[in-house]
Design a protein around this motif. Structure first.
Motif, PDB file in Angstrom:
ATOM      1  N   PHE A  20      38.961  37.864  42.278  1.00 23.87           N
ATOM      2  CA  PHE A  20      38.721  38.657  41.066  1.00 23.87           C
ATOM      3  C   PHE A  20      39.656  39.865  41.060  1.00 23.87           C
ATOM      4  O   PHE A  20      40.239  40.219  42.088  1.00 23.87           O
ATOM      5  CB  PHE A  20      37.263  39.111  40.959  1.00 23.87           C
ATOM      6  CG  PHE A  20      36.807  40.040  42.068  1.00 23.87           C
ATOM      7  CD1 PHE A  20      36.906  41.414  41.936  1.00 23.87           C
ATOM      8  CD2 PHE A  20      36.252  39.519  43.237  1.00 23.87           C
ATOM      9  CE1 PHE A  20      36.464  42.266  42.943  1.00 23.87           C
ATOM     10  CE2 PHE A  20      35.817  40.357  44.252  1.00 23.87           C
ATOM     11  CZ  PHE A  20      35.929  41.727  44.095  1.00 23.87           C
ATOM     12  N   LYS A  21      39.763  40.475  39.888  1.00 26.49           N
ATOM     13  CA  LYS A  21      40.541  41.704  39.727  1.00 26.49           C
ATOM     14  C   LYS A  21      39.725  42.712  38.928  1.00 26.49           C
ATOM     15  O   LYS A  21      38.915  42.333  38.073  1.00 26.49           O
ATOM     16  CB  LYS A  21      41.857  41.419  39.007  1.00 26.49           C
ATOM     17  CG  LYS A  21      42.829  40.542  39.799  1.00 26.49           C
ATOM     18  CD  LYS A  21      44.105  40.286  39.012  1.00 26.49           C
ATOM     19  CE  LYS A  21      45.066  39.410  39.816  1.00 26.49           C
ATOM     20  NZ  LYS A  21      46.304  39.133  39.061  1.00 26.49           N
ATOM     21  N   ILE A  22      39.934  43.990  39.225  1.00 25.11           N
ATOM     22  CA  ILE A  22      39.324  45.066  38.441  1.00 25.11           C
ATOM     23  C   ILE A  22      40.441  45.996  37.989  1.00 25.11           C
ATOM     24  O   ILE A  22      41.271  46.434  38.797  1.00 25.11           O
ATOM     25  CB  ILE A  22      38.281  45.853  39.235  1.00 25.11           C
ATOM     26  CG1 ILE A  22      37.246  44.912  39.869  1.00 25.11           C
ATOM     27  CG2 ILE A  22      37.563  46.848  38.319  1.00 25.11           C
ATOM     28  CD1 ILE A  22      36.202  45.628  40.700  1.00 25.11           C
ATOM     29  N   HIS A  23      40.459  46.296  36.705  1.00 27.06           N
ATOM     30  CA  HIS A  23      41.493  47.141  36.123  1.00 27.06           C
ATOM     31  C   HIS A  23      41.011  48.590  36.000  1.00 27.06           C
ATOM     32  O   HIS A  23      39.807  48.862  36.025  1.00 27.06           O
ATOM     33  CB  HIS A  23      41.895  46.613  34.742  1.00 27.06           C
ATOM     34  CG  HIS A  23      42.397  45.213  34.755  1.00 27.06           C
ATOM     35  ND1 HIS A  23      41.557  44.112  34.814  1.00 27.06           N
ATOM     36  CD2 HIS A  23      43.672  44.718  34.724  1.00 27.06           C
ATOM     37  CE1 HIS A  23      42.279  43.016  34.811  1.00 27.06           C
ATOM     38  NE2 HIS A  23      43.571  43.342  34.752  1.00 27.06           N
ATOM     39  N   ALA A  24      41.943  49.480  35.844  1.00 33.67           N
ATOM     40  CA  ALA A  24      41.605  50.875  35.559  1.00 33.67           C
ATOM     41  C   ALA A  24      40.788  50.922  34.271  1.00 33.67           C
ATOM     42  O   ALA A  24      41.109  50.253  33.298  1.00 33.67           O
ATOM     43  CB  ALA A  24      42.869  51.715  35.424  1.00 33.67           C
ATOM     44  N   GLY A  25      39.702  51.697  34.297  1.00 30.02           N
ATOM     45  CA  GLY A  25      38.848  51.807  33.120  1.00 30.02           C
ATOM     46  C   GLY A  25      37.887  50.647  32.938  1.00 30.02           C
ATOM     47  O   GLY A  25      37.290  50.497  31.869  1.00 30.02           O
ATOM     48  N   GLU A  26      37.704  49.835  33.978  1.00 28.30           N
ATOM     49  CA  GLU A  26      36.844  48.654  33.875  1.00 28.30           C
ATOM     50  C   GLU A  26      35.702  48.723  34.885  1.00 28.30           C
ATOM     51  O   GLU A  26      35.889  49.154  36.028  1.00 28.30           O
ATOM     52  CB  GLU A  26      37.657  47.389  34.136  1.00 28.30           C
ATOM     53  CG  GLU A  26      36.820  46.104  34.081  1.00 28.30           C
ATOM     54  CD  GLU A  26      37.624  44.854  34.399  1.00 28.30           C
ATOM     55  OE1 GLU A  26      37.125  43.750  34.138  1.00 28.30           O
ATOM     56  OE2 GLU A  26      38.763  44.985  34.923  1.00 28.30           O
TER      57      GLU A  26
END
Length: 505
Positions: free
Chosen positions: A279-285
């Motif tokens: 998985f990935k997590i983005h800035a602001g997420e």
């Protein structure tokens, strides 16, 4: 007839009056809820009733007889049992062994497990607890463990049960099963004192409600006869409306802060705790992880934090940290709210300002070069106490003296004040009142808007749905479903968590 009556209870600690002339009347064979914000005095009151603490003033009457308790053994002797929020079970023992521990039946000097097994089955069948005596506790889900805890106190003859946040870690169908069991207990004349911050559940199960605010009884309500709403209860507790976790609008950017690929961890028995997670997590997420406890959430967090060996690749802001220690990951801007604040986040016998330093020993304002700077840490702790509304007489107070909610606000303040780029938040609002919950949600939403990436793990499905930009469901260490928070329901999410159906995506 009254099962319990507390009259004029006072309890004072240095700089704090925890209970101020509290009165409580609990009828036999009812569910009586006690609600109040963290630090309101309800936990202290229950400790007094269970013999863990002694009141400075006031009287306790149980089944019409005045009682003076000097220890929990005295409370157990008169039929009072307490089920604590954090389960006290040994995973490597069977249900039977856990139940009889400390109360072992003997026959001619030998343990009589046959008699114990028979008694456990009688209690289980009588109250609909559906407990199998010979299964290992390690093989049980959270809901089953909860029922084992209840069976333990019934086995010791309890007719008055104190349940402290019994639904904190349960999914919706497990809450339904617990409430069915509680109604069965009530039908048999068992009295239940139910402590919870989940006001909708309180209104569903309680025959009577006592509201405590700042150490005093402010209301006694009968929800079966009076029109009482969760909003009204919240206002009685904290003087404000019931908060909601809803997040308006997306702040998700294209910048990847956390990237996890093929993450796998094997336990000491050679079995995979987590398997091939991506998985990935983005800035602001905010990425929410939904799952019944014990399905790999803890192992996932530990692998990301570097406290558990794992294979695969973990990247934080483009830096491969797979072979880096926890400190290096922290210094890259990782903040961490652990799932167990007492065991993993605090030194309970240390003052608040020392707890502010934990995990941030190498960063300002706690350190200059290789030297810790207590003066600056103390000043910063005062700022955290003020900004995060940590209710304490001062920063030199021991962490153990704070209520659970105020301990949690201190931890959240410590982690958020370090200007992180990534926050790992495990059950950030567990066991806190509606006021503290609202404050923590506000801080998370504000940080998200400022670009913080958040991995959120929570047993509160409304919280997950309300705060998350996307949700992944974990079961037996694997992701089994994705859910869109804009259209999934708590019931659908709960079903996916148990493998019944896939969540809406």
């Amino acid at each position: 007839m009254l099962a319990v009556e507390l009259s004029g209870i006072w309890k004072r600690f240095p700089g704090v009056i925890a209970n101020k002339d509290i009165n409580l009347r609990v009828d036999v064979g009812t569910v009586h809820a006690i609600v109040g914000e963290n630090g309101s005095g309800k936990s202290t009151l229950m400790k007094i009733l269970y013999g863990m603490q002694k009141a400075d003033e006031g009287t306790i009457t149980v089944n019409g007889k005045p009682i003076v308790f000097s220890s929990p053994s005295d409370a157990i002797e008169v039929g009072i049992g307490m089920v604590h929020q954090h389960f006290m079970l040994a995973d490597n023992l069977t249900v039977l062994e856990n139940v009889v521990l400390g109360s072992e039946p003997s026959k001619a000097g030998r343990l009589d497990f046959g008699a114990a097994r028979k008694r456990i089955l009688e209690i289980s069948n009588s109250y609909g607890l559906d407990i199998t005596p010979d299964v290992l506790v390690s093989e049980l889900g959270v809901g089953d463990r909860q029922r084992v805890e209840i069976l333990k106190v019934l086995y010791r003859g309890a007719r008055i049960l104190i349940l402290d946040e019994p639904t904190a870690v349960l999914v919706p169908h497990e809450v339904e099963e617990l409430f069915q069991a509680l109604n069965g207990l009530k039908a048999e004349g068992i009295t239940i004192i139910f402590i919870s911050h989940k006001l909708d559940e309180v209104l569903e199960i309680a025959d009577a409600i006592t509201v405590i605010r700042r150490g005093e009884t402010v209301a006694s309500l009968n929800p079966k006869q009076q029109q009482v709403t969760a909003e009204q209860l919240a206002e009685l507790m904290v003087g404000s409306e019931l908060p909601t976790p809803e997040t308006q609008g997306s702040t998700v950017t294209d910048k990847v802060v956390l990237s996890v690929a093929r993450l796998t961890s094997v336990n000491k028995d050679g079995k995979e705790d987590i398997s091939n997670l991506d998985f990935k997590i983005h800035a602001g997420e905010i990425l929410g992880i939904a799952g019944v406890e014990g399905n790999g959430q803890s192992e996932l967090v530990e692998a990301i934090m570097g406290t558990r060996a794992a294979t695969g690749e973990i990247t934080i802001s483009g830096v491969n940290v797979s072979n880096l220690g926890t400190r290096k990951r922290r210094e890259l801007g990782v903040a961490y709210i652990p799932e167990d604040r007492s065991r993993l986040a605090l030194l309970l016998d240390a003052p608040l300002w020392e707890n502010r330093i934990l995990g941030h020993q190498t960063k300002a304002p706690n350190a200059k070069g290789f030297r810790l700077t207590p003066k600056l840490a103390k000043e910063d702790t005062k700022t955290i106490v003020k900004e995060f509304d940590v209710r304490t007489p001062g920063i030199d107070v021991l962490a153990s003296a704070l209520s659970g909610g105020n301990q949690q606000k201190l931890i959240v303040g410590r982690e958020m004040s370090s200007n992180p780029i990534l926050l790992i938040a495990s059950h950030p609002t567990r066991g806190v009142d509606v006021g503290a919950q609202a404050a923590i949600w506000d801080h998370l939403r504000a940080a998200r808007e400022n670009g913080l990436a958040v991995l959120l793990i929570s047993a509160d499905l409304d919280e997950l749905i309300g705060l998350s930009d996307s949700i992944k469901v974990i079961l037996r260490g694997k992701f089994v479903a994705d859910a869109d928070p804009t259209n999934v329901t708590p019931q659908e999410l709960g079903n996916a968590m148990t493998g019944a159906v896939k969540a809406a995506s």
